[in-house]
Design a protein around this motif. Sequence first.
Motif: not given
Length: 192
Positions: A16-24, A108-113, A1-4
Amino acid sequence: MNFIRTNIHDLVIIEPTVHYDERGYLSETFRQDQLEKFLGFKVNFCQDNESKSNYGVLRGLHYQSIPFPQTKLVRVLQGKVLDVAVDARKGSPTFGHHVAVELSSENRRQLFVPKGFAHGFVALSETATLAYKVDNYFKPQCDTGIAFDDPFLGIDWKLPAAELILSQKDKNQVPFLEVTHFDVNSYLYDEL
Protein backbone atom coordinates in the motif's frame (compact mmCIF):
# COMPACT_ATOMS: atom_id res chain seq x y z
CA MET A 1 -0.93 0.44 -4.31
CA ASN A 2 1.85 -1.61 -5.78
CA PHE A 3 1.06 -5.22 -6.82
CA ILE A 4 3.97 -7.67 -7.17
CA ARG A 5 3.65 -11.17 -8.61
CA THR A 6 5.78 -13.77 -6.80
CA ASN A 7 7.48 -16.79 -8.35
CA ILE A 8 4.08 -18.48 -8.04
CA HIS A 9 2.06 -16.30 -10.40
CA ASP A 10 -1.21 -16.41 -8.40
CA LEU A 11 0.38 -15.31 -5.11
CA VAL A 12 0.60 -11.53 -5.02
CA ILE A 13 2.41 -9.17 -2.64
CA ILE A 14 0.62 -5.87 -2.15
CA GLU A 15 2.43 -2.76 -0.99
CA PRO A 16 0.00 0.00 0.00
CA THR A 17 0.99 3.62 -0.55
CA VAL A 18 1.60 5.38 2.77
CA HIS A 19 1.27 9.17 3.12
CA TYR A 20 3.33 10.56 6.01
CA ASP A 21 3.25 14.03 7.53
CA GLU A 22 3.88 15.64 10.92
CA ARG A 23 0.64 14.13 12.28
CA GLY A 24 1.52 10.52 11.40
CA TYR A 25 0.40 8.64 8.32
CA LEU A 26 -2.61 7.61 6.21
CA SER A 27 -2.82 4.52 4.03
CA GLU A 28 -5.53 2.74 2.07
CA THR A 29 -4.99 -0.85 3.14
CA PHE A 30 -7.58 -2.37 0.81
CA ARG A 31 -9.09 -1.33 -2.51
CA GLN A 32 -11.38 -3.94 -4.05
CA ASP A 33 -11.42 -2.17 -7.42
CA GLN A 34 -7.62 -1.99 -7.72
CA LEU A 35 -7.12 -5.57 -6.55
CA GLU A 36 -9.67 -6.95 -8.98
CA LYS A 37 -8.29 -4.88 -11.85
CA PHE A 38 -4.81 -6.27 -11.20
CA LEU A 39 -6.01 -9.86 -10.76
CA GLY A 40 -8.52 -9.78 -13.62
CA PHE A 41 -11.22 -11.50 -11.57
CA LYS A 42 -13.66 -10.78 -8.76
CA VAL A 43 -13.01 -11.55 -5.11
CA ASN A 44 -15.83 -11.17 -2.61
CA PHE A 45 -14.44 -11.03 0.90
CA CYS A 46 -17.05 -11.76 3.58
CA GLN A 47 -15.18 -12.25 6.88
CA ASP A 48 -12.26 -10.57 8.67
CA ASN A 49 -10.10 -12.49 11.15
CA GLU A 50 -7.41 -11.36 13.58
CA SER A 51 -4.91 -13.30 15.69
CA LYS A 52 -2.19 -12.36 18.12
CA SER A 53 0.83 -14.60 18.58
CA ASN A 54 3.91 -14.58 20.79
CA TYR A 55 7.44 -15.00 19.43
CA GLY A 56 7.94 -18.45 17.90
CA VAL A 57 4.26 -19.32 17.56
CA LEU A 58 3.73 -21.10 14.26
CA ARG A 59 0.18 -21.39 12.96
CA GLY A 60 -0.24 -23.61 9.93
CA LEU A 61 -0.20 -24.85 7.38
CA HIS A 62 -3.99 -24.48 7.13
CA TYR A 63 -6.62 -24.44 4.43
CA GLN A 64 -10.35 -24.87 4.17
CA SER A 65 -11.37 -27.78 1.97
CA ILE A 66 -14.13 -28.35 -0.55
CA PRO A 67 -16.84 -27.11 -0.75
CA PHE A 68 -15.75 -23.97 1.15
CA PRO A 69 -12.17 -23.13 0.13
CA GLN A 70 -10.95 -19.67 1.07
CA THR A 71 -9.03 -16.89 -0.61
CA LYS A 72 -7.09 -14.83 1.96
CA LEU A 73 -5.65 -11.34 2.05
CA VAL A 74 -3.15 -11.28 4.92
CA ARG A 75 -1.44 -8.34 6.66
CA VAL A 76 0.32 -7.63 9.96
CA LEU A 77 -1.04 -4.90 12.23
CA GLN A 78 1.74 -5.15 14.83
CA GLY A 79 5.07 -6.96 14.84
CA LYS A 80 6.64 -9.20 12.22
CA VAL A 81 5.87 -12.65 10.76
CA LEU A 82 7.18 -14.97 8.11
CA ASP A 83 4.09 -15.70 6.04
CA VAL A 84 4.04 -18.86 3.90
CA ALA A 85 1.68 -20.11 1.18
CA VAL A 86 1.96 -23.57 -0.42
CA ASP A 87 0.42 -24.44 -3.80
CA ALA A 88 -1.85 -27.46 -3.17
CA ARG A 89 -3.51 -27.36 -6.61
CA LYS A 90 -2.99 -30.70 -8.34
CA GLY A 91 -2.15 -30.02 -11.98
CA SER A 92 -0.57 -26.64 -11.26
CA PRO A 93 2.97 -26.15 -12.64
CA THR A 94 3.97 -24.96 -9.14
CA PHE A 95 2.24 -27.80 -7.22
CA GLY A 96 4.09 -28.31 -3.91
CA HIS A 97 6.06 -25.07 -4.23
CA HIS A 98 5.80 -22.31 -1.67
CA VAL A 99 6.40 -18.61 -1.22
CA ALA A 100 7.66 -17.14 2.07
CA VAL A 101 7.30 -13.39 2.63
CA GLU A 102 8.14 -11.27 5.65
CA LEU A 103 5.11 -9.19 6.58
CA SER A 104 5.42 -6.54 9.25
CA SER A 105 3.81 -3.43 10.65
CA GLU A 106 6.86 -1.57 9.32
CA ASN A 107 6.85 -2.76 5.69
CA ARG A 108 3.01 -2.90 5.57
CA ARG A 109 3.16 -5.59 2.91
CA GLN A 110 0.18 -7.89 2.37
CA LEU A 111 -0.07 -11.31 0.75
CA PHE A 112 -2.95 -12.35 -1.49
CA VAL A 113 -3.43 -16.13 -1.15
CA PRO A 114 -5.97 -17.63 -3.57
CA LYS A 115 -8.09 -20.75 -3.11
CA GLY A 116 -6.10 -23.94 -3.43
CA PHE A 117 -3.20 -22.84 -1.23
CA ALA A 118 -2.29 -23.86 2.32
CA HIS A 119 -1.26 -20.94 4.51
CA GLY A 120 0.75 -20.49 7.68
CA PHE A 121 2.98 -18.04 9.53
CA VAL A 122 5.45 -17.81 12.37
CA ALA A 123 5.81 -14.80 14.69
CA LEU A 124 9.34 -13.34 14.43
CA SER A 125 8.80 -10.47 16.89
CA GLU A 126 7.99 -10.52 20.61
CA THR A 127 4.31 -10.42 19.63
CA ALA A 128 2.59 -10.18 16.25
CA THR A 129 -0.98 -9.34 15.37
CA LEU A 130 -2.13 -10.63 12.01
CA ALA A 131 -5.36 -9.70 10.22
CA TYR A 132 -6.81 -11.31 7.14
CA LYS A 133 -9.86 -11.22 4.93
CA VAL A 134 -11.47 -14.41 3.56
CA ASP A 135 -14.03 -14.98 0.83
CA ASN A 136 -15.83 -17.92 2.47
CA TYR A 137 -17.12 -18.19 6.03
CA PHE A 138 -15.25 -20.45 8.44
CA LYS A 139 -16.62 -24.02 8.38
CA PRO A 140 -15.07 -26.21 11.13
CA GLN A 141 -15.92 -29.40 9.24
CA CYS A 142 -13.73 -28.21 6.32
CA ASP A 143 -10.81 -26.95 8.44
CA THR A 144 -7.71 -28.99 7.62
CA GLY A 145 -3.98 -28.68 7.19
CA ILE A 146 -0.55 -29.93 6.19
CA ALA A 147 2.55 -30.68 8.28
CA PHE A 148 4.59 -27.48 8.63
CA ASP A 149 7.86 -29.44 8.68
CA ASP A 150 7.24 -31.79 5.76
CA PRO A 151 10.66 -32.37 4.11
CA PHE A 152 8.94 -32.50 0.71
CA LEU A 153 8.02 -28.81 1.10
CA GLY A 154 11.39 -27.77 2.54
CA ILE A 155 10.13 -24.60 4.22
CA ASP A 156 12.72 -22.57 6.14
CA TRP A 157 10.72 -21.01 8.98
CA LYS A 158 13.74 -18.81 9.95
CA LEU A 159 13.70 -20.02 13.58
CA PRO A 160 15.31 -23.07 15.21
CA ALA A 161 12.86 -25.95 15.72
CA ALA A 162 13.37 -25.67 19.50
CA GLU A 163 11.92 -22.13 19.45
CA LEU A 164 8.73 -23.04 17.55
CA ILE A 165 5.48 -23.19 19.51
CA LEU A 166 2.63 -25.15 17.88
CA SER A 167 -0.85 -26.26 18.84
CA GLN A 168 -1.40 -30.00 19.25
CA LYS A 169 -3.49 -29.87 16.06
CA ASP A 170 -0.60 -28.37 14.07
CA LYS A 171 1.88 -30.88 15.52
CA ASN A 172 -0.31 -33.70 14.16
CA GLN A 173 -0.95 -32.48 10.60
CA VAL A 174 -0.26 -34.96 7.79
CA PRO A 175 2.45 -34.78 5.11
CA PHE A 176 1.69 -32.79 1.97
CA LEU A 177 1.47 -35.76 -0.39
CA GLU A 178 -1.07 -37.51 1.88
CA VAL A 179 -3.72 -34.77 1.84
CA THR A 180 -6.52 -34.37 -0.68
CA HIS A 181 -5.35 -31.71 -3.09
CA PHE A 182 -7.37 -29.20 -5.02
CA ASP A 183 -7.90 -29.62 -8.76
CA VAL A 184 -6.28 -26.59 -10.36
CA ASN A 185 -9.32 -26.09 -12.62
CA SER A 186 -11.91 -26.34 -9.82
CA TYR A 187 -11.45 -22.86 -8.45
CA LEU A 188 -11.80 -20.52 -11.33
CA TYR A 189 -12.85 -17.02 -10.35
CA ASP A 190 -15.48 -14.90 -12.08
CA GLU A 191 -13.71 -12.72 -14.61
CA LEU A 192 -14.37 -8.99 -14.63
